[in-house]
Scaffold this active site. Structure first.
Site, PDB file in Angstrom:
ATOM      1  N   GLY A  47      -3.940   8.793  -5.326  1.00 22.38           N
ATOM      2  CA  GLY A  47      -3.328  10.059  -4.929  1.00 22.38           C
ATOM      3  C   GLY A  47      -4.391  11.074  -4.561  1.00 22.38           C
ATOM      4  O   GLY A  47      -5.577  10.898  -4.894  1.00 22.38           O
ATOM      5  N   CYS A  62      -7.468   3.915  -8.740  1.00 18.56           N
ATOM      6  CA  CYS A  62      -8.094   5.184  -8.333  1.00 18.56           C
ATOM      7  C   CYS A  62      -7.554   6.341  -9.185  1.00 18.56           C
ATOM      8  O   CYS A  62      -7.863   6.439 -10.363  1.00 18.56           O
ATOM      9  CB  CYS A  62      -7.880   5.404  -6.843  1.00 18.56           C
ATOM     10  SG  CYS A  62      -9.028   6.605  -6.103  1.00 18.56           S
ATOM     11  N   TYR A  63      -6.715   7.225  -8.613  1.00 19.19           N
ATOM     12  CA  TYR A  63      -6.144   8.316  -9.400  1.00 19.19           C
ATOM     13  C   TYR A  63      -5.388   7.760 -10.604  1.00 19.19           C
ATOM     14  O   TYR A  63      -5.421   8.339 -11.698  1.00 19.19           O
ATOM     15  CB  TYR A  63      -5.210   9.152  -8.531  1.00 19.19           C
ATOM     16  CG  TYR A  63      -4.542  10.293  -9.279  1.00 19.19           C
ATOM     17  CD1 TYR A  63      -5.151  11.542  -9.373  1.00 19.19           C
ATOM     18  CD2 TYR A  63      -3.300  10.122  -9.899  1.00 19.19           C
ATOM     19  CE1 TYR A  63      -4.543  12.588 -10.061  1.00 19.19           C
ATOM     20  CE2 TYR A  63      -2.691  11.152 -10.586  1.00 19.19           C
ATOM     21  CZ  TYR A  63      -3.315  12.387 -10.667  1.00 19.19           C
ATOM     22  OH  TYR A  63      -2.723  13.424 -11.357  1.00 19.19           O
ATOM     23  N   ASP A  90      15.199  -7.425  14.263  1.00 25.20           N
ATOM     24  CA  ASP A  90      15.894  -6.850  13.105  1.00 25.20           C
ATOM     25  C   ASP A  90      17.405  -7.016  13.219  1.00 25.20           C
ATOM     26  O   ASP A  90      18.052  -7.568  12.334  1.00 25.20           O
ATOM     27  CB  ASP A  90      15.540  -5.364  12.964  1.00 25.20           C
ATOM     28  CG  ASP A  90      14.055  -5.134  12.859  1.00 25.20           C
ATOM     29  OD1 ASP A  90      13.339  -6.077  12.473  1.00 25.20           O
ATOM     30  OD2 ASP A  90      13.586  -4.027  13.187  1.00 25.20           O
ATOM     31  N   GLU A 109      -5.841  -3.151  -2.660  1.00 27.30           N
ATOM     32  CA  GLU A 109      -4.758  -3.465  -1.741  1.00 27.30           C
ATOM     33  C   GLU A 109      -5.143  -3.426  -0.272  1.00 27.30           C
ATOM     34  O   GLU A 109      -4.451  -3.999   0.575  1.00 27.30           O
ATOM     35  CB  GLU A 109      -3.574  -2.507  -1.974  1.00 27.30           C
ATOM     36  CG  GLU A 109      -3.819  -1.055  -1.582  1.00 27.30           C
ATOM     37  CD  GLU A 109      -4.493  -0.225  -2.654  1.00 27.30           C
ATOM     38  OE1 GLU A 109      -4.463   1.012  -2.555  1.00 27.30           O
ATOM     39  OE2 GLU A 109      -5.050  -0.823  -3.600  1.00 27.30           O
ATOM     40  N   SER A 165      19.078  -8.834  15.329  1.00 23.71           N
ATOM     41  CA  SER A 165      19.456 -10.229  15.554  1.00 23.71           C
ATOM     42  C   SER A 165      19.464 -11.007  14.240  1.00 23.71           C
ATOM     43  O   SER A 165      20.372 -11.806  13.973  1.00 23.71           O
ATOM     44  CB  SER A 165      18.499 -10.886  16.544  1.00 23.71           C
ATOM     45  OG  SER A 165      18.569 -10.263  17.813  1.00 23.71           O
ATOM     46  N   HIS A 206      -9.745   0.394  -4.203  1.00 20.57           N
ATOM     47  CA  HIS A 206      -8.405   0.066  -3.707  1.00 20.57           C
ATOM     48  C   HIS A 206      -8.329  -1.421  -3.357  1.00 20.57           C
ATOM     49  O   HIS A 206      -8.675  -1.819  -2.243  1.00 20.57           O
ATOM     50  CB  HIS A 206      -8.066   0.915  -2.475  1.00 20.57           C
ATOM     51  CG  HIS A 206      -7.835   2.351  -2.795  1.00 20.57           C
ATOM     52  ND1 HIS A 206      -6.593   2.839  -3.169  1.00 20.57           N
ATOM     53  CD2 HIS A 206      -8.685   3.410  -2.817  1.00 20.57           C
ATOM     54  CE1 HIS A 206      -6.691   4.144  -3.401  1.00 20.57           C
ATOM     55  NE2 HIS A 206      -7.938   4.506  -3.203  1.00 20.57           N
ATOM     56  N   SER A 228      21.019  -4.829  19.078  1.00 22.46           N
ATOM     57  CA  SER A 228      20.064  -4.398  20.100  1.00 22.46           C
ATOM     58  C   SER A 228      19.353  -5.566  20.758  1.00 22.46           C
ATOM     59  O   SER A 228      18.802  -5.429  21.846  1.00 22.46           O
ATOM     60  CB  SER A 228      19.024  -3.460  19.480  1.00 22.46           C
ATOM     61  OG  SER A 228      18.161  -4.178  18.617  1.00 22.46           O
ATOM     62  N   LYS A 275       8.521  -5.888   8.200  1.00 24.49           N
ATOM     63  CA  LYS A 275       8.813  -6.616   9.431  1.00 24.49           C
ATOM     64  C   LYS A 275       8.463  -8.100   9.317  1.00 24.49           C
ATOM     65  O   LYS A 275       9.224  -8.962   9.774  1.00 24.49           O
ATOM     66  CB  LYS A 275       8.050  -5.986  10.600  1.00 24.49           C
ATOM     67  CG  LYS A 275       8.216  -6.705  11.917  1.00 24.49           C
ATOM     68  CD  LYS A 275       9.616  -6.548  12.499  1.00 24.49           C
ATOM     69  CE  LYS A 275       9.781  -5.167  13.093  1.00 24.49           C
ATOM     70  NZ  LYS A 275      11.054  -5.056  13.855  1.00 24.49           N
TER      71      LYS A 275
END
Length: 540
Positions: A76, A103-104, A248, A192, A250, A190, A244, A396
């Site tokens: 943060g 971290c924070y 997504d 990640e 579909s 970090h 559309s 996604k």
């Protein structure tokens, strides 16, 4: 930079109840305003363990109800010693659940357990070599001297009682710490982010070895649970789906058709902002190949009229969202009745549409709205439909895995993301029929050249943008005054972050030459070399 969305805690409880027993094994990320909170969630999901991002204000009672296998405290922008700095309930340390502070989050753990945190003599930003003092437990199989990503100005100067040093860097004496007995861990870096070479190994150690999770968050499990939830929620009611043709909607169409069959009605509203030839292709694909009926609605003139004179991107999205709902309501009366509206809303849509969340006591901002998505921020408050959004928990890449597992063809599974408002937000300024034609023709050339060279799957997105300005050019010894086209081609893993693609110069040259020569009204082509962040993938 983007800070994280934090779900209300009562919503978090409902999420877990909805997930079912198969997803009871989960890791909770408590968000303190980090730009990387959702990335932590995604990394955990890569280990096939479910994760959710919740507010740091989540209460102890709510955490007990959620019953996570582990908790991660995010980074943060604050300093723990600042007045009004965000803090979690200190009772969290007595839950008996493994906790990892990042971290924070590590600094808060240290401060609340009796250690000390102060401004560092030398801040660390970017890559740093991690030297391991204890290669067991959290740092098992993490190579000594590996690169980790740092972003901090504060450091731990005194560890709490019971903690041991796990690793350090040249500038940070306490880069990783642990209280092995209580299973409390902290890292100043970090793990990640992709720049942290040993980060995923560390996360896997925490998830599997320390939290003792099992890999139950699988595509098959999600499909099974989603079908069960859809049937339980919808019952014998009918569902209207906005189709559309993208991956997504579909995937959602296939999933809903598998769950409720003829109770589903797919409607394709041609709002006039699709790419060239796409409406015809969509109808042929679904009706002739997939045998899923689709109702076609031509609303091009209606949407163009509604957007006449509108230049603000947020207003465009709002109008398009409202107009979509109006059309659906009209179609539902014609085809219905319908109780539910299905949408392919994804987790990043929810994140980027998050309204500014301000703590009434501290004034601290937790999440910042980047842009409204037409199916999130653009929906009216008096929406008549109940929403069905089974994909809103997914990134996604997870949607693509689901689509592939239920039989969606690769040409759709690997289709580049296309925004719900379509070309309306790839034309900056006012939308006109002339500008739409120019952009359609230019965008088709971009896709043709990328496809012909076998580069389509190398990029996350590749498209054209039309700017509402004109510049001087020369064609056939005559002065021109025409629009510029911006090429936007990016690489990404999930759309949360992106980098501009290093497209071969000869490809850019061919695209530029074709656009200038074949698209009337364009005399200049430029290439966007901005990453996300600080930019976004789309221009609006």
């Amino acid at each position: 930079m983007t800070t994280a969305v934090t779900l209300p805690t009562e919503q978090a409880s409902q999420i877990v109840e909805d997930l079912g027993q198969i997803n009871r094994q989960m890791i909770v990320i408590l968000d303190f305003g980090s730009q990387y909170s959702e990335l932590i969630a995604r990394r955990i999901r890569e280990t096939q363990v479910y994760s959710e991002v919740l507010s740091y204000r989540t209460t102890i009672e709510q955490l007990r109800k959620l019953n996570p296998k582990g908790i991660i405290l995010s980074g943060g922008p604050s300093s723990v010693y600042d007045q009004g700095a965000p803090k979690c309930d200190p009772e969290i340390w007595h839950l008996g659940i493994p906790i990892l502070g990042v971290c924070y989050g590590m600094q808060l753990m240290v401060q609340q357990l009796g250690g000390e945190v102060a401004r560092a003599d030398r801040a660390e930003y970017g890559k740093a070599s991690l030297y391991i003092d204890d290669p067991t437990d959290l740092l098992t199989n993490v190579e000594d001297g590996t690169t980790m990503w740092m972003s901090h100005g504060d450091s731990v100067t005194s560890m709490p009682s019971g903690f041991e040093l796990l690793a350090h860097t040249e500038n940070t004496p306490c880069a990783a710490i642990a209280d092995h007995n209580r299973k409390l861990y902290g890292v100043q870096f970090h793990p990640e982010v992709v720049h942290s070479i040993g980060g995923l190994a560390l996360i896997r150690n925490f998830v599997y070895h320390i939290c003792e999770c099992e890999p139950t968050w699988t595509t098959a499990a999600f499909v099974e649970e989603s079908i069960r939830e859809i049937r339980a929620k919808v019952g014998n009611k009918r569902v209207l789906l906005a189709l559309s043709g993208g991956v997504d909607s579909s995937t959602l169409a296939f999933l809903l058709h598998k769950a409720i069959g003829e109770q589903l009605t797919c409607v394709f509203i041609d709002q006039g902002f699709m790419r060239k030839y796409e409406p015809e292709r969509l109808l042929k694909l679904f009706q002739e190949q997939f045998h899923i009926p689709v109702e076609y609605v031509n609303a091009r003139d209606r949407f163009l009229k509604a957007l006449s004179g509108v230049t603000d991107p947020e207003e465009k999205r709002r109008i398009i969202g409202h107009e979509f709902i109006k059309v659906f309501e009209e179609e539902s009366r014609r085809l219905g009745p319908f109780d539910y509206l299905a949408q392919g809303t994804l987790y990043p849509d929810v994140i980027e549409s998050a309204d500014t969340n301000v703590d009434p006591q501290t004034g601290e901002r937790v999440a910042v709205k980047i842009k409204s998505h037409h199916n999130v921020g653009g929906l009216p408050k008096d929406l008549r439909f109940k929403l069905v959004e089974p994909l809103r928990k997914l990134f996604k890449d997870e949607v693509r895995k689901v689509g592939r597992s239920i039989g969606l063809p690769e040409e759709i599974v690997q289709r580049h993301p296309f925004p719900g408002p379509g070309l309306a937000i790839r034309i900056l300024g006012e939308i006109t029929a002339e500008r739409l034609k120019i952009l359609r023709d230019a965008d088709l050339i971009v896709r043709q050249e990328i496809n012909q060279r076998g580069l389509y799957h190398d990029y996350w997105q590749a498209f054209a943008v039309l700017l509402p300005i004109k510049s001087v050019g020369v064609m056939g010894d005559q002065r021109t005054y025409a629009y510029p086209i911006v090429l936007r081609i990016v690489t990404s893993e999930d759309g949360m972050t992106a980098d501009w693609a290093r497209v071969p110069y000869e490809v850019l040259e061919v695209i530029s030459n074709r656009i200038v020569n074949e698209v009337k009204g364009v005399n200049r082509v430029v290439y966007d070399i901005t990453s996300k962040p600080p930019g976004t993938i789309e221009w609006e």
